[in-house]
Design a protein around this motif. Structure first.
Motif, PDB file in Angstrom:
ATOM      1  N   PRO A  21     -24.771 -21.530  -6.606  1.00  0.00           N
ATOM      2  CA  PRO A  21     -25.038 -21.728  -5.183  1.00  0.00           C
ATOM      3  C   PRO A  21     -24.651 -23.129  -4.719  1.00  0.00           C
ATOM      4  N   PHE A  22     -24.495 -24.044  -5.663  1.00  0.00           N
ATOM      5  CA  PHE A  22     -24.152 -25.416  -5.291  1.00  0.00           C
ATOM      6  C   PHE A  22     -22.706 -25.545  -4.842  1.00  0.00           C
ATOM      7  N   THR A  23     -21.874 -24.571  -5.244  1.00  0.00           N
ATOM      8  CA  THR A  23     -20.488 -24.599  -4.799  1.00  0.00           C
ATOM      9  C   THR A  23     -20.415 -24.439  -3.290  1.00  0.00           C
ATOM     10  N   SER A  24     -21.196 -23.504  -2.751  1.00  0.00           N
ATOM     11  CA  SER A  24     -21.174 -23.292  -1.304  1.00  0.00           C
ATOM     12  C   SER A  24     -21.714 -24.506  -0.558  1.00  0.00           C
ATOM     13  N   LEU A  25     -22.706 -25.191  -1.156  1.00  0.00           N
ATOM     14  CA  LEU A  25     -23.230 -26.398  -0.524  1.00  0.00           C
ATOM     15  C   LEU A  25     -22.173 -27.499  -0.505  1.00  0.00           C
ATOM     16  N   ALA A  26     -21.418 -27.605  -1.590  1.00  0.00           N
ATOM     17  CA  ALA A  26     -20.342 -28.600  -1.635  1.00  0.00           C
ATOM     18  C   ALA A  26     -19.248 -28.261  -0.622  1.00  0.00           C
ATOM     19  N   ARG A  27     -18.985 -26.975  -0.437  1.00  0.00           N
ATOM     20  CA  ARG A  27     -17.974 -26.564   0.538  1.00  0.00           C
ATOM     21  C   ARG A  27     -18.369 -26.955   1.954  1.00  0.00           C
ATOM     22  N   VAL A  28     -19.679 -26.900   2.253  1.00  0.00           N
ATOM     23  CA  VAL A  28     -20.147 -27.304   3.576  1.00  0.00           C
ATOM     24  C   VAL A  28     -19.825 -28.773   3.832  1.00  0.00           C
ATOM     25  N   ILE A  29     -20.069 -29.608   2.826  1.00  0.00           N
ATOM     26  CA  ILE A  29     -19.817 -31.045   2.979  1.00  0.00           C
ATOM     27  C   ILE A  29     -18.322 -31.313   3.177  1.00  0.00           C
ATOM     28  N   VAL A  30     -17.487 -30.660   2.349  1.00  0.00           N
ATOM     29  CA  VAL A  30     -16.041 -30.860   2.461  1.00  0.00           C
ATOM     30  C   VAL A  30     -15.523 -30.346   3.801  1.00  0.00           C
ATOM     31  N   SER A  31     -15.976 -29.158   4.198  1.00  0.00           N
ATOM     32  CA  SER A  31     -15.513 -28.575   5.469  1.00  0.00           C
ATOM     33  C   SER A  31     -15.930 -29.443   6.654  1.00  0.00           C
ATOM     34  N   THR A  32     -17.131 -29.996   6.579  1.00  0.00           N
ATOM     35  CA  THR A  32     -17.597 -30.877   7.654  1.00  0.00           C
ATOM     36  C   THR A  32     -16.699 -32.103   7.776  1.00  0.00           C
ATOM     37  N   PHE A  33     -16.322 -32.662   6.642  1.00  0.00           N
ATOM     38  CA  PHE A  33     -15.452 -33.845   6.668  1.00  0.00           C
ATOM     39  C   PHE A  33     -14.071 -33.509   7.224  1.00  0.00           C
ATOM     40  N   LEU A  34     -13.517 -32.372   6.803  1.00  0.00           N
ATOM     41  CA  LEU A  34     -12.168 -32.001   7.245  1.00  0.00           C
ATOM     42  C   LEU A  34     -12.123 -31.703   8.743  1.00  0.00           C
ATOM     43  N   LYS A  35     -13.241 -31.226   9.298  1.00  0.00           N
ATOM     44  CA  LYS A  35     -13.263 -30.851  10.723  1.00  0.00           C
ATOM     45  C   LYS A  35     -14.089 -31.820  11.570  1.00  0.00           C
ATOM     46  N   ARG A  36     -14.276 -33.014  11.071  1.00  0.00           N
ATOM     47  CA  ARG A  36     -15.145 -33.962  11.746  1.00  0.00           C
ATOM     48  C   ARG A  36     -14.675 -34.304  13.157  1.00  0.00           C
ATOM     49  N   LYS A  37     -13.358 -34.174  13.430  1.00  0.00           N
ATOM     50  CA  LYS A  37     -12.819 -34.543  14.746  1.00  0.00           C
ATOM     51  C   LYS A  37     -12.689 -33.344  15.687  1.00  0.00           C
ATOM     52  N   VAL A  38     -13.007 -32.132  15.191  1.00  0.00           N
ATOM     53  CA  VAL A  38     -12.918 -30.933  16.026  1.00  0.00           C
ATOM     54  C   VAL A  38     -14.165 -30.853  16.904  1.00  0.00           C
ATOM     55  N   PRO A  39     -14.025 -30.728  18.219  1.00  0.00           N
ATOM     56  CA  PRO A  39     -15.209 -30.658  19.104  1.00  0.00           C
ATOM     57  C   PRO A  39     -16.052 -29.422  18.805  1.00  0.00           C
ATOM     58  N   LEU A  40     -17.367 -29.585  18.843  1.00  0.00           N
ATOM     59  CA  LEU A  40     -18.266 -28.456  18.642  1.00  0.00           C
ATOM     60  C   LEU A  40     -18.271 -27.554  19.868  1.00  0.00           C
ATOM     61  N   SER A  41     -18.565 -26.271  19.639  1.00  0.00           N
ATOM     62  CA  SER A  41     -18.579 -25.288  20.716  1.00  0.00           C
ATOM     63  C   SER A  41     -20.006 -24.881  21.033  1.00  0.00           C
ATOM     64  N   CYS A  42     -20.212 -24.402  22.257  1.00  0.00           N
ATOM     65  CA  CYS A  42     -21.520 -23.905  22.672  1.00  0.00           C
ATOM     66  C   CYS A  42     -21.584 -22.381  22.621  1.00  0.00           C
ATOM     67  N   ARG A  43     -20.552 -21.754  22.132  1.00  0.00           N
ATOM     68  CA  ARG A  43     -20.501 -20.286  22.084  1.00  0.00           C
ATOM     69  C   ARG A  43     -20.712 -19.807  20.651  1.00  0.00           C
ATOM     70  N   ALA A  44     -21.615 -18.845  20.481  1.00  0.00           N
ATOM     71  CA  ALA A  44     -21.941 -18.350  19.144  1.00  0.00           C
ATOM     72  C   ALA A  44     -20.734 -17.736  18.460  1.00  0.00           C
ATOM     73  N   GLU A  45     -19.857 -17.067  19.240  1.00  0.00           N
ATOM     74  CA  GLU A  45     -18.714 -16.369  18.647  1.00  0.00           C
ATOM     75  C   GLU A  45     -17.667 -17.327  18.084  1.00  0.00           C
ATOM     76  N   ASP A  46     -17.785 -18.630  18.362  1.00  0.00           N
ATOM     77  CA  ASP A  46     -16.837 -19.597  17.826  1.00  0.00           C
ATOM     78  C   ASP A  46     -17.213 -20.056  16.420  1.00  0.00           C
ATOM     79  N   TYR A  47     -18.355 -19.583  15.942  1.00  0.00           N
ATOM     80  CA  TYR A  47     -18.813 -19.950  14.601  1.00  0.00           C
ATOM     81  C   TYR A  47     -18.715 -18.747  13.673  1.00  0.00           C
ATOM     82  N   TYR A  48     -18.462 -19.037  12.403  1.00  0.00           N
ATOM     83  CA  TYR A  48     -18.285 -17.963  11.415  1.00  0.00           C
ATOM     84  C   TYR A  48     -19.652 -17.572  10.871  1.00  0.00           C
TER      85      TYR A  48
END
Length: 566
Positions: free
Chosen positions: A238-265
């Motif tokens: 389960p720690f692999t998925s937690l590590a993926r969250v950290i990496v994905s957050t860093f890679l998309k740090r400059k992408v603006p967040l959305s207010c629409r639920a359908e924009d999230y996976y």
């Protein structure tokens, strides 16, 4: 983890000849296994300090430090066993393999008591000069301690997770954890009384052989119940998925967040997760990891780049760990009470009158039985009287954080009482000039030490099950085995911390000489009491800010306003 069993599996109609899996029918098997392991470890561990001092001629403070290091390792290693159980082997395999390692370790310890070449020669009568054990003798002893510690580390908390996995209802799980603790402490009382008495008054070899025997019986009971257990298959780390969250957050740090639920996976198949329609606002920067961008998903809705996109569930799992970390950290100083009081009390007991009548002498290693008995009795009181009374008055269940808070209060009080009793013991030693005659007994009954031990035991009965329940219920489901092991990690760090603090005290003060009649042990207790007081204030702040996951779920969803994001 038990919640992850599919409804289809539960709905299958089994033949009349097939045993029902899971539920309370498995509790006697789980309890029998736990009893065998706990009696064994209590039998050899609680007498270890006395064994090292009397048979291996180790200095008293050094013996307590060795015990604390072994106990710390025993407490830290369960998290490794839990990770293996969650990701690769499963609870069942980890438990039986760890039990075998434990048996091997206790056999080695027993050999140091049975075979002349493996134990040093006894001290000459009336002489303070004792033969130093050889490297081989120390190696066999420490190898046995290490293997026995590894074995119990892999068994105790993994079996707690496996036992909880037998139930679907959170209420049943809470009841299970309470009776798990009752079984644990009752078993340790038996080991700390019967077996330790045999070791110190009859034969060390016989006592250690009994430890081997009860451990083997516990393992046999566990293996015989295989077909009755509900087995939860490991699902990868389960720690692999937690590590993926950290990496994905860093890679998309400059992408603006959305207010629409359908924009999230939300799920692997692209369907809306009913539990999380929008990521929560807390730790909002992690929401970048679940934000879908071009090329993140395939045509069928599955993830195309696993280290660039995570589900909302995975993001929330990491947030859960971050939220609970401050509470977890507050448990470290809380748990220093047990190693400090249990080990230093043995040194106090060795200087006091331990006779209860003309024919009964209390083994110094059995003093911990007062902590264990106090804990076991109070656990029963909590389950049968306090819980129902609390619910009747407040119309609410006693929450885990409230139990932990009460544990803080009793542990802090126990340390303060220990300081007062030590000042009285030291005064008796000075009045009777015991410090001028090393090895002499202070004319003070050993039962004076009981109040501090009882208070610590009551504190354990509140905070220990409270912490196990909190972590199991609040941790993400894929980390359930790891959750039950987290209390052991906290205890392990507490043992290391107490060892480091005592080493520091020995270095910079004269409070802890080899002869405690010439020291200031009461100052050590008082210092830890002050540490407990400040830590309690820290806990209250953390508890005030924390929200239970079960209480937050009703507020999650589309009502998580975008206005706050704006």
């Amino acid at each position: 983890m038990g919640d992850e069993l599919s409804g289809n599996e539960e709905a299958q109609v089994l033949p009349d000849s097939a045993p029902k899996q899971g539920g309370w029918t498995t509790f006697p098997l789980i309890a029998g296994t736990l009893m065998g392991s706990s009696i064994a470890v209590s039998g050899w561990a609680n007498s270890l300090i006395v064994y090292m001092i009397e048979k291996f001629h180790v200095r008293s403070i050094d013996a307590t430090q060795t015990f604390n290091m072994a106990a710390a390792s025993t407490s830290l290693l369960p998290v490794i066993a839990a990770i293996l159980a969650d990701s690769i082997l499963g609870c069942y395999s980890v438990i039986w393999m760890s039990s075998l390692v434990s048996v091997l370790g206790i056999i080695l310890i027993a050999l140091t008591a049975m075979l002349e070449p493996l134990k040093p020669q006894p001290c000459q009568n009336g002489s303070s000069m004792c033969p130093t054990p050889s490297k081989v003798q120390f190696s066999v002893l420490y190898s046995g301690i290490a293997l026995a510690s590894i074995g119990v580390a892999g068994t105790r908390f993994t079996i707690a997770a496996m036992g909880a996995n037998q139930f679907e209802n959170p209420k049943d799980q809470r009841v299970f954890f309470n009776w798990f603790a009752v079984t644990l402490y009752t078993s340790m009382v038996l080991g700390a009384t019967v077996i330790v008495y045999i070791e110190e008054n009859v034969s060390w070899a016989l006592g250690y052989c009994l430890c081997v025997a009860v451990n083997v019986v516990g393992l046999a009971i566990f293996l015989l119940g295989k077909r009755y257990y509900r087995h939860v298959k490991p699902q990868g780390s389960p720690f692999t998925s937690l590590a993926r969250v950290i990496v994905s957050t860093f890679l998309k740090r400059k992408v603006p967040l959305s207010c629409r639920a359908e924009d999230y996976y939300h799920h692997k198949d692209g369907q809306m997760d009913k539990r999380y329609s929008m990521p929560t606002k807390s730790f909002g920067f992690l929401n970048h990891a679940a934000l879908e961008t071009e090329g993140d998903t395939k045509v069928d809705g599955s993830i195309a780049k696993s280290w660039r996109l995570c589900s909302v569930q995975q993001v929330e799992d990491l947030k859960t760990l971050l939220r609970i970390f401050p509470l977890l950290s507050s448990g470290i100083i809380l748990c220093t009470t047990l190693p400090v009081v249990s080990t230093l009390t043995i040194l106090q007991a060795l200087t006091l009158d331990r006779h209860l009548g003309p024919n009964l002498k209390v083994p110094a290693g059995s003093m911990i039985v007062f902590i264990l008995t106090s804990t076991a009795i109070n656990l029963t009181f909590i389950d049968r009287f306090l819980f129902p009374m609390w619910q009747k008055i407040t119309h609410r269940s006693l929450m885990p954080l409230q139990r932990i808070g009460l544990g803080h209060v009793f542990n802090m009080t126990g340390m303060a009482v220990a300081a007062l009793i030590e000042s009285k013991r030291l005064k008796f030693a000075q009045i009777h000039h015991v410090s001028d005659h090393p090895g002499s007994i202070v004319p003070m009954l050993v039962l004076w030490l009981v109040p501090q031990l009882v208070l610590v035991g009551v504190g354990e009965s509140f905070h220990y099950p409270g912490q196990v329940t909190l972590y199991y219920q609040e941790f993400p489901k894929p980390l359930r085995s790891t959750a039950t092991a987290m209390i052991s990690v906290v205890v392990g760090i507490a043992y290391y911390l107490s060892t480091a603090v005592i080493d520091l005290v020995r270095t910079v003060t004269a409070w802890l000489p080899d002869d405690i009649n010439k020291g200031r042990l009461g100052n050590v207790y008082l210092m830890f009491a002050v540490m407990q007081m400040f830590n309690f204030l820290y806990f209250l702040i953390c508890a005030k800010c924390y929200k239970y996951q079960s209480l937050e779920e009703g507020n999650k969803g589309n009502n998580e306003s975008c206005n706050a994001e704006k």
